[in-house]
Scaffold this motif. Structure first.
Motif, PDB file in Angstrom:
ATOM      1  N   LYS A  49       0.646  -1.120  -0.018  1.00  0.00           N
ATOM      2  CA  LYS A  49       0.060   0.062  -0.026  1.00  0.00           C
ATOM      3  C   LYS A  49       0.828   1.264  -0.003  1.00  0.00           C
ATOM      4  N   LYS A  50       2.168   1.095   0.340  1.00  0.00           N
ATOM      5  CA  LYS A  50       3.224   2.433   0.194  1.00  0.00           C
ATOM      6  C   LYS A  50       3.518   2.726  -1.024  1.00  0.00           C
ATOM      7  N   SER A  80       3.692   6.556  -0.438  1.00  0.00           N
ATOM      8  CA  SER A  80       2.619   7.273   0.289  1.00  0.00           C
ATOM      9  C   SER A  80       2.980   7.157   1.534  1.00  0.00           C
ATOM     10  N   ASN A  82       1.121   8.932   3.838  1.00  0.00           N
ATOM     11  CA  ASN A  82      -0.130   8.627   4.655  1.00  0.00           C
ATOM     12  C   ASN A  82      -1.090   8.453   3.414  1.00  0.00           C
ATOM     13  N   LYS A  83      -2.492   8.498   3.778  1.00  0.00           N
ATOM     14  CA  LYS A  83      -3.649   8.487   2.948  1.00  0.00           C
ATOM     15  C   LYS A  83      -3.682   9.683   2.089  1.00  0.00           C
ATOM     16  N   ASN A  84      -3.092  10.844   2.450  1.00  0.00           N
ATOM     17  CA  ASN A  84      -3.400  12.112   1.614  1.00  0.00           C
ATOM     18  C   ASN A  84      -1.895  12.654   1.113  1.00  0.00           C
ATOM     19  N   SER A  86       1.918  12.188  -0.309  1.00  0.00           N
ATOM     20  CA  SER A  86       2.900  11.281  -1.083  1.00  0.00           C
ATOM     21  C   SER A  86       4.203  11.804  -1.789  1.00  0.00           C
ATOM     22  N   HIS A 120      -7.105  14.839  -1.216  1.00  0.00           N
ATOM     23  CA  HIS A 120      -8.234  14.862  -0.372  1.00  0.00           C
ATOM     24  C   HIS A 120      -9.469  14.859  -0.928  1.00  0.00           C
TER      25      HIS A 120
END
Length: 239
Positions: A49-50, A80, A82-84, A86, A120
């Protein structure tokens, strides 16, 4: 019923691309040669996921699609945080067709870039922002011969609207380029507007099409360029 709707969406996707191509070609006057086409094929690998890694091949045509402008191979990676947020980096080997001046023909160029991106959501809107440092150099000419790296800082902002039960969500982005190079005046030299959409075929990859408008800044006779683009990406995820 679901398969029928998917088939209709693919057909509409191709019709939109055909109409875009036809309208752009008809819009060109007899003395204008500023319609370009960019086509890309890429493969992306996501081990987790990263991280993600992408290898792409692109062909660009110029002068109302009559000449090859350049073609290149590009390798990119993204991490990434975090989710927002990168971070990314990429390198590109370019064969560029020089059709101006006394010495013409294909030249070898090398470009690398570093990216910082943030994304976002606000309700049905997806927003993203990217800051990129870009460095491009002609490999056939050294700095001792008067060639220095062509550098840019680029800021891009984009928005996508999620339409329920519809896979061709509209996307729009705007980007501005700030140029700096040893021996030349720096400053904003170009902006880019892009409108497009994509169709996710799930396990078969993703097709994207777009129309792009570019215009030079801070020159006496600014050049404008219309670009139509079509790309295909296949993604491999580590299970």
């Amino acid at each position: 019923m679901k398969k029928k709707n998917s088939y209709k969406q693919v057909c509409l996707f191709m019709v939109l691309f055909g109409l875009m191509l036809s309208n752009m070609a008809n819009a060109q006057s007899s003395d204008s040669k500023n319609l370009n086409a960019w086509s890309t094929v890429s493969i992306e690998y996501k081990p987790n996921k990263k991280w993600s890694f992408e290898l792409a091949e692109q062909l660009r045509l110029k002068e109302n699609l009559s000449l090859v402008d350049e073609y290149f191979t590009e390798l990119q990676t993204e991490y990434s945080v975090n989710k927002n947020f990168s971070l990314g980096a990429g390198a590109r080997f370019i064969r560029q067709n020089d059709t101006e001046g006394n010495i013409q023909g294909y030249e070898n160029h090398f470009r690398f870039q570093f990216d910082a991106s943030y994304k976002h959501k606000i309700n049905d809107f997806k927003l993203d922002y990217r800051l990129r440092y870009q460095n491009k150099n002609d490999l056939s000419v050294s700095s001792d011969e008067g060639d220095y790296a062509n550098q840019h800082l680029r800021f891009k902002t984009g928005i996508e609207y999620n339409i329920k039960n519809w896979k061709l969500d509209p996307q729009f982005s705007a980007e501005i380029f700030n140029h700096f190079e040893k021996g030349e005046d720096g400053g904003f030299d170009k902006y880019r507007l892009t409108f497009g959409t994509d169709y996710d075929m799930k396990k078969y990859g993703k097709i994207s099409l777009y129309y792009r408008f570019e215009k030079e800044l801070n020159v006496d006779l600014p050049e404008t360029t219309n670009i139509i683009g079509l790309s295909y990406k296949y993604t491999i995820k580590n299970k």
